[in-house]
Design an enzyme around this catalytic site. Sequence first.
Site, PDB file in Angstrom:
ATOM      1  N   HIS A 269       0.819  -1.223   0.000  1.00  0.00           N
ATOM      2  CA  HIS A 269       0.000   0.000   0.000  1.00  0.00           C
ATOM      3  C   HIS A 269       0.845   1.261   0.000  1.00  0.00           C
ATOM      4  O   HIS A 269       0.378   2.323  -0.408  1.00  0.00           O
ATOM      5  CB  HIS A 269      -1.042  -0.019   1.132  1.00  0.00           C
ATOM      6  CG  HIS A 269      -0.546   0.304   2.503  1.00  0.00           C
ATOM      7  ND1 HIS A 269      -0.144  -0.663   3.409  1.00  0.00           N
ATOM      8  CD2 HIS A 269      -0.394   1.483   3.160  1.00  0.00           C
ATOM      9  CE1 HIS A 269       0.218  -0.085   4.551  1.00  0.00           C
ATOM     10  NE2 HIS A 269       0.084   1.211   4.414  1.00  0.00           N
TER      11      HIS A 269
ATOM     12  N   ASN B 243      -9.409  -4.024   7.023  1.00  0.00           N
ATOM     13  CA  ASN B 243      -8.611  -2.905   7.515  1.00  0.00           C
ATOM     14  C   ASN B 243      -8.743  -2.827   9.037  1.00  0.00           C
ATOM     15  O   ASN B 243      -9.846  -2.903   9.553  1.00  0.00           O
ATOM     16  CB  ASN B 243      -9.118  -1.608   6.861  1.00  0.00           C
ATOM     17  CG  ASN B 243      -8.134  -0.462   7.036  1.00  0.00           C
ATOM     18  OD1 ASN B 243      -6.998  -0.662   7.446  1.00  0.00           O
ATOM     19  ND2 ASN B 243      -8.585   0.744   6.732  1.00  0.00           N
TER      20      ASN B 243
ATOM     21  N   ASP C 251       1.171  -7.767   2.413  1.00  0.00           N
ATOM     22  CA  ASP C 251       1.261  -6.337   2.102  1.00  0.00           C
ATOM     23  C   ASP C 251       2.729  -5.893   1.958  1.00  0.00           C
ATOM     24  O   ASP C 251       3.247  -5.161   2.790  1.00  0.00           O
ATOM     25  CB  ASP C 251       0.536  -5.541   3.191  1.00  0.00           C
ATOM     26  CG  ASP C 251       0.340  -4.080   2.815  1.00  0.00           C
ATOM     27  OD1 ASP C 251       0.854  -3.673   1.751  1.00  0.00           O
ATOM     28  OD2 ASP C 251      -0.310  -3.349   3.568  1.00  0.00           O
TER      29      ASP C 251
ATOM     30  N   GLY D  11       2.308   6.090   9.482  1.00  0.00           N
ATOM     31  CA  GLY D  11       3.666   6.480   9.095  1.00  0.00           C
ATOM     32  C   GLY D  11       4.611   5.316   9.338  1.00  0.00           C
ATOM     33  O   GLY D  11       5.661   5.209   8.707  1.00  0.00           O
TER      34      GLY D  11
ATOM     35  N   SER E   6       3.870   2.373   8.530  1.00  0.00           N
ATOM     36  CA  SER E   6       3.672   1.398   7.464  1.00  0.00           C
ATOM     37  C   SER E   6       5.009   1.126   6.784  1.00  0.00           C
ATOM     38  O   SER E   6       5.736   2.060   6.449  1.00  0.00           O
ATOM     39  CB  SER E   6       2.696   1.948   6.419  1.00  0.00           C
ATOM     40  OG  SER E   6       1.386   1.857   6.906  1.00  0.00           O
TER      41      SER E   6
ATOM     42  N   ASP F 285      -0.061  -2.573   9.651  1.00  0.00           N
ATOM     43  CA  ASP F 285      -1.349  -2.104  10.173  1.00  0.00           C
ATOM     44  C   ASP F 285      -1.343  -2.286  11.683  1.00  0.00           C
ATOM     45  O   ASP F 285      -0.424  -2.870  12.253  1.00  0.00           O
ATOM     46  CB  ASP F 285      -2.501  -2.913   9.554  1.00  0.00           C
ATOM     47  CG  ASP F 285      -3.845  -2.179   9.612  1.00  0.00           C
ATOM     48  OD1 ASP F 285      -3.880  -1.016  10.044  1.00  0.00           O
ATOM     49  OD2 ASP F 285      -4.867  -2.779   9.213  1.00  0.00           O
TER      50      ASP F 285
END
Lengths: 694, 694
Positions: B59, B186, B195, B626, B628, B645
Site C-alpha cells: 500500500h 482494515n 502487504d 507512518g 507502514s 497495520d
Amino acid sequence: MWMPSQLPEIAAQLKAAGFQGDPAGLAELAKPPMNAVVKVGGATGAFVSGDGLVLTNHHVAFGVIQYNSNKDRDLIGNGFIAANRDAELPANPDYRVLVTTGFDRITDKILADARGKTGRAYYDAVDAASKAAVAECESEVGYRCSVANMYYGTDFYLIKQLELKDIRLVYAPPEAIGNYGDEIDNFVWPRHSGDFTILRAYVGKDGKPAAYSKDNVPYRPPAHLQISTDPVGEGDYAMLAGYPGVTYRHRMASEFKSQIEWQLPARVALFDGMIDTIEAATAAKPSAKVLYASQVASLKNGLKRAQGELDGLRRSDAVSARAADEKAMLAWLGKQSDAKAIQADIAAAQKVLDAGAATRERDQLFGLIRGQPQLLRSAVTLQRLAAERGKPDAQRESGFQQRDEALIEGSLKQVQRRYDADVEKALLSDLLKRYRALPAAQRIAEVDAVFGGDDAQAKAAIDALYAQTKLGDEAERLRWLRAAPADVAASTDPLMLAAAKLLPAVLRQEETDKSREGDLLRLRPAYMRALIGYRKSQGRAVYPDANSTLRVSYGKVSTMSPRDGVTYVPLTTVQGIVEKHTGKAPFDAPKPLRDAIAKGDFGGTADPKLKTQTVDFLTNLDTTGGNSGSPVLDANGRLIGLNFDSNWEAVSASWMFDPRYKRAIHVDMRYLRWLLAKVYPAPHLLKEMNLPAE
Amino acid sequence: MWMPSQLPEIAAQLKAAGFQGDPAGLAELAKPPMNAVVKVGGATGAFVSGDGLVLTNHHVAFGVIQYNSNKDRDLIGNGFIAANRDAELPANPDYRVLVTTGFDRITDKILADARGKTGRAYYDAVDAASKAAVAECESEVGYRCSVANMYYGTDFYLIKQLELKDIRLVYAPPEAIGNYGDEIDNFVWPRHSGDFTILRAYVGKDGKPAAYSKDNVPYRPPAHLQISTDPVGEGDYAMLAGYPGVTYRHRMASEFKSQIEWQLPARVALFDGMIDTIEAATAAKPSAKVLYASQVASLKNGLKRAQGELDGLRRSDAVSARAADEKAMLAWLGKQSDAKAIQADIAAAQKVLDAGAATRERDQLFGLIRGQPQLLRSAVTLQRLAAERGKPDAQRESGFQQRDEALIEGSLKQVQRRYDADVEKALLSDLLKRYRALPAAQRIAEVDAVFGGDDAQAKAAIDALYAQTKLGDEAERLRWLRAAPADVAASTDPLMLAAAKLLPAVLRQEETDKSREGDLLRLRPAYMRALIGYRKSQGRAVYPDANSTLRVSYGKVSTMSPRDGVTYVPLTTVQGIVEKHTGKAPFDAPKPLRDAIAKGDFGGTADPKLKTQTVDFLTNLDTTGGNSGSPVLDANGRLIGLNFDSNWEAVSASWMFDPRYKRAIHVDMRYLRWLLAKVYPAPHLLKEMNLPAE
C-alpha cells in the site's frame, strides 16, 4: 446422543473420557441421575431439591414468567424471588413437567400388522398400532405416553411419563440477565447470559399429579441432582442428559447431497426473493410494512438459519464425507452373507427418495403458494377442514380434528394483523412466476386452472380474486369456520372457490407424502442395519437420530478455534458483561449486577485461577434443539452447568457432527450460586439445594 | 517510540527484553541497522540488498504500481516480477526514498530570536529560524532537510536526508495478495495480507541522487538488513524502526478530557448529521448520490475512526488515568526547587488552551461551514488566495504560495465531480442551523451578515446565492483563479461576494490560531520538563510524541484478548486465506496461491510447530500512521516482519498507549520468502537477498 440404555455398551469410552461413576447406573431410568432429568415445556430440566425444585432455562420457563406478569408486576423486567412457598406463583395451566418412568421396546407389537404391507397401508398400520399402545398406556391416570421410532422404523419404544401439572415459579433473574444479549448474542460465543429459572412441581395430597390447587403439596422426586461447589476448567469431563428434538445424521448420502446442493440453496434463494418482494411492496406503505414485519422477520431468520447450515455443511465438506462413508459401508455390506435382501431394500428406499426428488421444486413452490399468502392459506385451510368435518372425529386427518379447531381459529384471527392485499398479491404473483418457470411436466392442473398459464392470466386471476373476496374480514373467515361443510364447499367467494379447486391437488400431495413415508418406514431399517453392522465392524456403536427422547452425551470443557488466528476461551467472566453493557437492551445489565461486579465480592463462587466470577462455559457436548435446560454433570454426576445454546458454527450439526466446530453453551452453576448469594439473594433456596450461603 | 539517540539510556530495559545486540549501536544513524531504515512515500521501508533493493508495503508503493499500470498491463491485479534489472519499471517522478544521514540538535539556533517574544511573534521567529536552517542545509545538493520539534518546542533537531529520486518497481504481488481483505479487513486481526512490494533505488553514475535516467546505476547503500530464516513464535523479542506520524500522548490532562468528552463525541454527532443530511438530499436523486459518494465515504470513515478512538479511550479510562498521572506529576513538581517558574508557564499554557476551548464549538462549525460545501469552499479559497497574491511569494501564507497554486487548481477542478446544488444547500442549511443554536456570544458577525440570523433569512440567503452564482461552472472557477487580485475582490458573483464578506473572519481565525500556537510552543516545554523530571524520579525515560522522525519501539510477538472469552493467536496461517476466500474481491485469493496452499509444499518456510505456512504476525510494538513498511527485527537485528497495520482496538493509541490493547500487524518474512520461492517465483531476488531458494 446416546440412549441411556446404550451407555453400558460404551462403558470403556466413558471411563476413558474420565467418568468416575458406574456407566451401567446411567442406563437406569428409574434411578439417579437419570430419574432427576425431566421434560419441561418442550425442552429439558432437572430436579435440584428433594422438595421438587426444577432447574431449567429462563427461555424455557419464559411463558410462565410472562403468564405471571402484567403492567403492575413486571416479572420479565424485574425478575422474581418467591420469599417462601406460599409466594410461589402458579404457571399457565397447560405447562407441564414430565418424568420419564418407562422406556420399553415394543417393535414387534407396532410392526405386527404392518408386515407384508407397503406404502400408505404400512404407514396406517404403524399409526394404528402406535395409537393403540398409547391409549392402553394412558389408561393409567397421571401418565402421558408416546411411541418413539428409533433408527428410522427399525425399533419402536413405548415411553411412559409421569405428567406433573401444577408447576410454580420460584426464582427468575431479570430478563437482562436471563436473556442478556437476546437475538444479537443468539448462537454466539463468548456468551454472558444467566439463562436459568427455578420452578417447583406440586402434586395432590395423595402424591399423584393434579391440576393446580392451593392445597397441593411439593412433589418429592425419587432423586435430585446436587449442584457442584467445585471449580470448572478447560479439559474437565462433562456430560449432559436431555431431550434433543431432531437430527438427520443417519440420512442417506443422496439426502445429504440434496439438502446441501438443492434444499438449502433453494430455500436461501426463495426466502431472499420473498423478502425482496415484500420489502418492495411495502416500501412506500408504512402501514403495510408493520403488518408484514413478523413475516419478514421469520423469513430472515429462516434465511439466516439456512445460510448458516449451508455454510457449516460446506465447511465440513459434508457431501463428500457422507458419500465416502456410505460407499465404504456398502462395500462392507457386499461381503456379508445377508447382503442381498438389505441391498434390495436400500435400492428400493433410494427409488422412493428419487421419486420425491423428481418433483421437489414443484412441491416446495406449491407448499409456499398455498402457505405464504394469508388469505389464500385461510381459504385452503377452511376447505381442507370442511372436507374432514363430515367424518367421525377419530377418522379425521390429524391437524384437522376437533381438538385442532381452536388453533385454526387462532390462525384465522391472526390474519388481520398480517395482511395487506397489495403485498399478498405481489407475493403470490412472484411465487406463481417461479412456479411457471418449471418444466411443463411439473405443472399442476388445478393450479393452472385457477391462476392461468402465463403472466397476463395470472395477473387477471389474482386481481379478480382479491377484488371480490370477502375473506379479508375476520368475521367472514370465522363464519366459514363454523359453516356446514356442504355450505363451505358451495361458497361463491372467489378465494373459497379457488381453494375448492386447489383441494384435490392438496389431497393428492398429502396421499403421496404419506405413502412415501410408509415406504421409507419400511425400507430405511435395512440401511440402518447395514450402518450399525458396518460401525460394529469398526468397533463403534451407533445412536439413533434424535427424536425428543432422553439422550446422553459426554465430552469435556473445551476451547474452540472458529477460524484461523482466533481461539475461544471456554469460560467467560463478569468482565464480559461490563464490556458488552451499553445501557440499552439487549445489553442493559441491571444496576445491582453491575454494582456487585464492581464490588468484586465473589467469595466462594470465584474461579480460583481466573480470580473472578465466571458466567458461562463451553463444552464439546452433542446437543440440538430440545436440549435447552439440559443439566451438565461432572465426572461424579454433580451439576456444573445448564445447557442453553450452541455456537453459530454448529448450526449444521443437525445433519453432521463435526468435532472441530460443534460446541454447546452452558450457564456456569457458580454464576447461579453467586446471583442467589449476592446479587438477587435467595438464601432459603441455596439452603434447600444444600449449597453454601456464598 | 524512542528516538534512536535515547536507546543507550534504556539499554538495561532492551537487554532485559531480550535484545542480543549492543543498544549503543542502535543510536548511530550512520551505522547498521539504522542507516538501512528509510523513508518511502510518506511511510517507511528498508534496504534489503547491497544493490539498493528497498522493501516496503504494497500500500505504500501502490502509487508506483498504479503509475505503471494501464488497460493492457494490469500490474495491480496481476502483480509484477521484473525478470532482470532492465525490466524494472521507473516510479512516478515525484516518488522518493529518503535516507536519514543527519540528526542534530539545534535548539539554541532556533530559539535564539524567539526568546522574550510571545504569541504570533514567537511563532514567526521559530518559523523564520527553521526556514533559514533548512535553506542552509539544503545548499548541499542531493539532500532534503527539515526541522523537527521534539517535546512540543523543548528541542529542535535539524534532520538531513539523502533524497533518492530514481526508484523502480521490482516485485509486487497481485493486489488480491498484497491487499487481501481490503477495507473489510482494515484494522482487523486475524489478518492474511501479503502487504509488501520490493523497489530498487538508483543513482547517477557518480553515485549521487539523480532523476530517472536509463544510464543510472543501482544505489549501493552503506548497509542493508538481512531477512531472517529462523521461525517466529509467541513471546519472541521484536523491535521496529520507522517514521511514525503524530501522537498526542504528552498532551495535558485537560486536552485529554476535551478530546474524549467533547471533540470526539462532537465529531461523531456532526459527521452523523452531515451523512444523514446528504443521504436524505440524495435519496430520490441517484445522479447526486454518485456525486456525493466520495464525500459520504470520507465522512463515514472519519466517523468510524472517531468512534473507534472514542471507544478505545473510554475502554482505557483515559480521562481519569491521564488526570491522575498529571496530578501526581504536579504534586512532585511542587516539591522541586525550580517549581515556581514551571508552574507559572503550565498555568499560562492552560489559559491558552482554555481560551481555545471557549470558542471550540463555533470554530469547529465555522471550519465545516466554509470547508464542506464545495462551491462556498471554492469561493473562500479564491478570495483567500487573491489576498495573498498581492504579496512577494516568500511573504505569502504557506498553503497560498505559488507552488500551492497547482494543488488549488486541482481541487477547483474536482468540484465538478462532487457537487449538486440541492445537496450543497441542504448541507449548508444544516450546518448553519447548528451554528445558530450556539449562544449569542459565539456568533460571528460576518457569518450573520451573509446568512442572516434565523431559519427564514438563511433559507432566503442560500437560495439567492445558489440561484445566481456561476461558480458551478469549472471555467468560471478557473477564471477567478487566474484573475487579478483586485478583480477577484470586486467580483459581483454572489458567492464570491459572500466569501469576500467572510474573509475578515477567516483571517482573524488564522491569526488567533497562530498566536495560540506560538504561545503553546513557548509554554508547553515547561510541562514537558515537569513530566520528564517526574518520570526520571520514577526511573523512567520519556520519548517525545511522534512527529514523522525516525523512532524505535521494542516488545515481543504477542497474543491479545480483544474481549472476554476470545484470544487472538499471534500467527496466522494460509488456512485463513482459504477460509476467507469467497471468489469475490476483496477475498479473491488468486488461483496460483490457492493451488500452492492446497499442494502444501511449504518447504523451509513452514513453521516448525504449526507445520504449515504462516502469513502475518502480531506484536505489542508501538506504532502509528507512518510506521507502514517499518522493518520488524529479531533479537539479533535480522528482519522477521514488515509492519503494515494495527488492530481496531488500538485506534486510540495516538492518545494513549494501553498495553492491553495496542498491537501491530506484520507480514511474516517467511510468507514473503514462500511467495517468492513457490507461488510467484523470483529466484534471482531471493539470491540477491542472500536467501535460500526455498
